[in-house]
Scaffold this motif. Structure first.
Motif, PDB file in Angstrom:
ATOM      1  N   PRO A  23      44.435  59.056  39.392  1.00 59.39           N
ATOM      2  CA  PRO A  23      43.025  58.623  39.377  1.00 59.39           C
ATOM      3  C   PRO A  23      42.599  58.063  40.728  1.00 59.39           C
ATOM      4  O   PRO A  23      43.356  57.335  41.380  1.00 59.39           O
ATOM      5  CB  PRO A  23      42.990  57.552  38.285  1.00 59.39           C
ATOM      6  N   LEU A  24      41.388  58.395  41.121  1.00 62.16           N
ATOM      7  CA  LEU A  24      40.899  57.989  42.436  1.00 62.16           C
ATOM      8  C   LEU A  24      40.829  56.481  42.590  1.00 62.16           C
ATOM      9  O   LEU A  24      40.920  55.965  43.702  1.00 62.16           O
ATOM     10  CB  LEU A  24      39.527  58.610  42.693  1.00 62.16           C
ATOM     11  N   ASP A  25      40.658  55.761  41.487  1.00 60.32           N
ATOM     12  CA  ASP A  25      40.569  54.301  41.567  1.00 60.32           C
ATOM     13  C   ASP A  25      41.923  53.629  41.314  1.00 60.32           C
ATOM     14  O   ASP A  25      41.992  52.406  41.194  1.00 60.32           O
ATOM     15  CB  ASP A  25      39.535  53.768  40.576  1.00 60.32           C
ATOM     16  N   GLY A  26      42.986  54.423  41.237  1.00 58.41           N
ATOM     17  CA  GLY A  26      44.307  53.845  41.022  1.00 58.41           C
ATOM     18  C   GLY A  26      44.845  53.161  42.260  1.00 58.41           C
ATOM     19  O   GLY A  26      44.484  53.506  43.392  1.00 58.41           O
ATOM     20  N   ARG A  27      45.716  52.175  42.067  1.00 56.18           N
ATOM     21  CA  ARG A  27      46.321  51.484  43.205  1.00 56.18           C
ATOM     22  C   ARG A  27      47.238  52.455  43.951  1.00 56.18           C
ATOM     23  O   ARG A  27      48.018  53.191  43.340  1.00 56.18           O
ATOM     24  CB  ARG A  27      47.105  50.259  42.739  1.00 56.18           C
ATOM     25  N   PRO A  28      47.195  52.484  45.286  1.00 58.86           N
ATOM     26  CA  PRO A  28      47.932  53.494  46.048  1.00 58.86           C
ATOM     27  C   PRO A  28      49.439  53.246  46.114  1.00 58.86           C
ATOM     28  O   PRO A  28      49.892  52.123  46.338  1.00 58.86           O
ATOM     29  CB  PRO A  28      47.310  53.404  47.453  1.00 58.86           C
ATOM     30  N   VAL A  29      50.169  54.321  45.907  1.00 58.69           N
ATOM     31  CA  VAL A  29      51.621  54.331  46.059  1.00 58.69           C
ATOM     32  C   VAL A  29      51.974  55.472  47.009  1.00 58.69           C
ATOM     33  O   VAL A  29      51.584  56.620  46.781  1.00 58.69           O
ATOM     34  CB  VAL A  29      52.343  54.527  44.718  1.00 58.69           C
ATOM     35  N   TRP A  30      52.702  55.159  48.072  1.00 57.12           N
ATOM     36  CA  TRP A  30      53.129  56.154  49.057  1.00 57.12           C
ATOM     37  C   TRP A  30      54.586  56.529  48.815  1.00 57.12           C
ATOM     38  O   TRP A  30      55.425  55.655  48.560  1.00 57.12           O
ATOM     39  CB  TRP A  30      52.968  55.595  50.474  1.00 57.12           C
ATOM     40  N   LEU A  31      54.884  57.823  48.931  1.00 61.18           N
ATOM     41  CA  LEU A  31      56.231  58.358  48.728  1.00 61.18           C
ATOM     42  C   LEU A  31      56.650  59.112  49.990  1.00 61.18           C
ATOM     43  O   LEU A  31      56.055  60.138  50.332  1.00 61.18           O
ATOM     44  CB  LEU A  31      56.249  59.299  47.520  1.00 61.18           C
ATOM     45  N   LEU A  32      57.655  58.615  50.689  1.00 58.68           N
ATOM     46  CA  LEU A  32      58.100  59.183  51.967  1.00 58.68           C
ATOM     47  C   LEU A  32      59.425  59.906  51.781  1.00 58.68           C
ATOM     48  O   LEU A  32      60.435  59.298  51.413  1.00 58.68           O
ATOM     49  CB  LEU A  32      58.250  58.070  53.009  1.00 58.68           C
ATOM     50  N   GLU A  95      44.284  48.808  51.914  1.00 59.99           N
ATOM     51  CA  GLU A  95      44.564  47.436  52.325  1.00 59.99           C
ATOM     52  C   GLU A  95      45.825  46.882  51.682  1.00 59.99           C
ATOM     53  O   GLU A  95      46.484  46.011  52.251  1.00 59.99           O
ATOM     54  CB  GLU A  95      43.367  46.542  51.982  1.00 59.99           C
ATOM     55  N   ARG A  96      46.168  47.354  50.486  1.00 60.88           N
ATOM     56  CA  ARG A  96      47.372  46.933  49.770  1.00 60.88           C
ATOM     57  C   ARG A  96      48.008  48.165  49.154  1.00 60.88           C
ATOM     58  O   ARG A  96      47.339  48.923  48.450  1.00 60.88           O
ATOM     59  CB  ARG A  96      47.026  45.930  48.657  1.00 60.88           C
ATOM     60  N   VAL A  97      49.289  48.376  49.412  1.00 57.26           N
ATOM     61  CA  VAL A  97      49.962  49.564  48.885  1.00 57.26           C
ATOM     62  C   VAL A  97      51.367  49.196  48.426  1.00 57.26           C
ATOM     63  O   VAL A  97      51.929  48.154  48.801  1.00 57.26           O
ATOM     64  CB  VAL A  97      50.060  50.691  49.932  1.00 57.26           C
ATOM     65  N   ALA A  98      51.943  50.085  47.629  1.00 60.59           N
ATOM     66  CA  ALA A  98      53.381  50.083  47.365  1.00 60.59           C
ATOM     67  C   ALA A  98      53.979  51.228  48.170  1.00 60.59           C
ATOM     68  O   ALA A  98      53.412  52.335  48.202  1.00 60.59           O
ATOM     69  CB  ALA A  98      53.669  50.259  45.884  1.00 60.59           C
ATOM     70  N   MET A  99      55.102  50.977  48.842  1.00 67.55           N
ATOM     71  CA  MET A  99      55.718  51.970  49.706  1.00 67.55           C
ATOM     72  C   MET A  99      57.089  52.335  49.160  1.00 67.55           C
ATOM     73  O   MET A  99      57.900  51.455  48.852  1.00 67.55           O
ATOM     74  CB  MET A  99      55.855  51.415  51.134  1.00 67.55           C
ATOM     75  N   VAL A 100      57.343  53.651  49.040  1.00 67.05           N
ATOM     76  CA  VAL A 100      58.599  54.162  48.507  1.00 67.05           C
ATOM     77  C   VAL A 100      59.176  55.154  49.509  1.00 67.05           C
ATOM     78  O   VAL A 100      58.448  56.009  50.026  1.00 67.05           O
ATOM     79  CB  VAL A 100      58.380  54.869  47.150  1.00 67.05           C
ATOM     80  N   GLY A 101      60.480  55.063  49.801  1.00 62.59           N
ATOM     81  CA  GLY A 101      61.095  55.992  50.737  1.00 62.59           C
ATOM     82  C   GLY A 101      62.498  56.367  50.330  1.00 62.59           C
ATOM     83  O   GLY A 101      63.263  55.527  49.845  1.00 62.59           O
ATOM     84  N   HIS A 102      62.851  57.632  50.529  1.00 63.16           N
ATOM     85  CA  HIS A 102      64.202  58.130  50.242  1.00 63.16           C
ATOM     86  C   HIS A 102      64.817  58.717  51.504  1.00 63.16           C
ATOM     87  O   HIS A 102      64.134  59.327  52.325  1.00 63.16           O
ATOM     88  CB  HIS A 102      64.165  59.215  49.157  1.00 63.16           C
ATOM     89  N   ASP A 103      66.137  58.524  51.655  1.00 66.87           N
ATOM     90  CA  ASP A 103      66.865  59.074  52.798  1.00 66.87           C
ATOM     91  C   ASP A 103      66.175  58.603  54.082  1.00 66.87           C
ATOM     92  O   ASP A 103      65.951  57.408  54.257  1.00 66.87           O
ATOM     93  CB  ASP A 103      66.947  60.603  52.668  1.00 66.87           C
ATOM     94  N   TRP A 104      65.792  59.497  55.010  1.00 66.69           N
ATOM     95  CA  TRP A 104      65.126  59.062  56.240  1.00 66.69           C
ATOM     96  C   TRP A 104      63.791  58.390  55.960  1.00 66.69           C
ATOM     97  O   TRP A 104      63.293  57.599  56.761  1.00 66.69           O
ATOM     98  CB  TRP A 104      64.920  60.240  57.191  1.00 66.69           C
ATOM     99  N   GLY A 105      63.189  58.707  54.815  1.00 65.41           N
ATOM    100  CA  GLY A 105      61.967  58.003  54.459  1.00 65.41           C
ATOM    101  C   GLY A 105      62.198  56.534  54.194  1.00 65.41           C
ATOM    102  O   GLY A 105      61.271  55.718  54.319  1.00 65.41           O
ATOM    103  N   ALA A 106      63.449  56.162  53.840  1.00 63.32           N
ATOM    104  CA  ALA A 106      63.758  54.756  53.574  1.00 63.32           C
ATOM    105  C   ALA A 106      63.684  53.903  54.836  1.00 63.32           C
ATOM    106  O   ALA A 106      63.042  52.842  54.823  1.00 63.32           O
ATOM    107  CB  ALA A 106      65.126  54.629  52.904  1.00 63.32           C
ATOM    108  N   PRO A 107      64.310  54.296  55.977  1.00 63.71           N
ATOM    109  CA  PRO A 107      64.129  53.491  57.190  1.00 63.71           C
ATOM    110  C   PRO A 107      62.673  53.355  57.619  1.00 63.71           C
ATOM    111  O   PRO A 107      62.271  52.302  58.126  1.00 63.71           O
ATOM    112  CB  PRO A 107      64.947  54.256  58.246  1.00 63.71           C
ATOM    113  N   VAL A 108      61.885  54.409  57.414  1.00 67.50           N
ATOM    114  CA  VAL A 108      60.460  54.289  57.731  1.00 67.50           C
ATOM    115  C   VAL A 108      59.820  53.245  56.816  1.00 67.50           C
ATOM    116  O   VAL A 108      59.063  52.379  57.264  1.00 67.50           O
ATOM    117  CB  VAL A 108      59.754  55.652  57.594  1.00 67.50           C
ATOM    118  N   ALA A 109      60.146  53.300  55.528  1.00 66.41           N
ATOM    119  CA  ALA A 109      59.595  52.324  54.585  1.00 66.41           C
ATOM    120  C   ALA A 109      60.065  50.907  54.906  1.00 66.41           C
ATOM    121  O   ALA A 109      59.282  49.951  54.854  1.00 66.41           O
ATOM    122  CB  ALA A 109      59.991  52.704  53.153  1.00 66.41           C
ATOM    123  N   TRP A 110      61.352  50.739  55.223  1.00 60.69           N
ATOM    124  CA  TRP A 110      61.862  49.405  55.591  1.00 60.69           C
ATOM    125  C   TRP A 110      61.079  48.841  56.773  1.00 60.69           C
ATOM    126  O   TRP A 110      60.684  47.669  56.773  1.00 60.69           O
ATOM    127  CB  TRP A 110      63.334  49.493  55.965  1.00 60.69           C
TER     128      TRP A 110
END
Length: 316
Positions: A23-32, A95-110
């Protein structure tokens, strides 16, 4: 695939390919995603998060898929990769997000969590732990530990060497990587090709269908793995550029997941032990009978843990 929307963003001097759903009004979650993966590696999480009311964003990271792949090796240090995502969040008004990363995406998220302590409200990382900035570049330590022996990260260091092997048959290379990455540190000489002594891999990984596997193949078709491999060639540059972050802790609520059969757990055992000192609000789970490709090998378990954590620390 109409359930996933696609757009190109002009950010940080590149074109960033971005898939989204929910949904467009949902809180953003990024997956790297990591190496050698693609945005589609998050398909199970994207659907579950969208169904729970979140707005989900899965980029094709710099060097992958339809995103730009700059020629310069030094265009792939971790802070530059972070800047791609920071600029994309700016464009989207996050302005506020949840960030998720796997493998090389994890160091970017950290590192995004360190750089954006207010904007990154909750953090989830898979497979690659964090214990602060090392006292010297990690690649220097690898050269000492694996002196005279083969190690895949050292094999990746010289531009053109790994590409010559891996790009010759991208589908075969991906079948090796994604099918059984336990062989990434085999008993062979340093100048031996990566998969020289590996048995023939299955036609596609056991954890995905033949159709899903083609998403990975298309990610590198026509461009090869050079951009993705350049991530591995920036340990020293990243170490130099992150000096201002030395000693800083990850203060956000953090969920860390790793499979009990993941070889990264062996390579990074010391980091895993030290992680709670540097991530004070850490929740950690080891998934049984699970390897490195955790979000696809055990999607139901990952989704349950992810949604529970976000429900407690980020909300819907």
């Amino acid at each position: 695939m109409n359930e996933f929307e696609h757009r190109m963003l002009a950010v940080n001097g590149i074109q960033l390919s971005l898939y989204s759903c929910g949904p467009l009004d949902g809180r953003p979650v990024w997956l790297l995603h990591g190496f050698p993966e693609c945005w589609h590696s998050w398909q199970h999480q994207m659907r579950a998060l969208a169904a729970a009311g979140y707005r989900v964003f899965a980029p094709e990271m710099r060097g992958y898929g339809q995103s730009s792949a700059p020629e310069a090796v030094d265009a792939y240090d971790v802070l530059t990769l972070c800047a791609d995502i920071q600029a994309a969040m700016d464009v989207l008004g996050h302005e506020r997000v949840a960030m998720v990363g796997h493998d090389w995406g994890a160091p970017v998220a950290w590192h995004l969590a360190l750089l954006e302590p207010e904007r990154i409200e909750a953090l989830v990382t898979l497979s690659v732990p964090f214990a602060g900035r090392p006292k010297r570049p990690a690649v220097e330590i690898m050269r000492e530990v694996f002196a005279g022996r083969f190690f895949y990260i050292l094999y990746f260091q010289q531009p053109g060497v790994a590409e010559a092997e891996l790009d010759a048959d991208i589908a075969l290379s991906l079948r090796h990587f994604l099918g059984d990455n336990v062989r990434l540190a085999p008993d062979q000489t340093p100048d031996t090709p990566l998969f020289a002594h590996s048995p023939p891999p299955p036609e596609h990984p056991a954890w995905c269908s033949a159709e899903d596997f083609q998403w990975y193949v298309r990610t590198f078709a026509g461009r090869g793995l050079r951009g993705a491999l350049n991530w591995y060639r920036n340990f020293e540059r990243t170490w130099q550029r992150t000096e201002p972050l030395a000693g800083r802790k990850v203060e956000q609520p953090t969920l860390f997941l790793i499979g009990d059969r993941d070889p990264v757990g062996r390579f990074e055992s010391y980091t895993l032990q030290r992680m709670p000192e540097h991530v004070p609000h850490l929740e950690q789970h080891t998934l049984e009978n699970c390897g490195h490709w955790i979000q696809n090998q055990q999607p139901a378990r990952v989704n349950a843990l992810l949604l529970d954590f976000l429900g407690r620390h980020y909300g819907a």
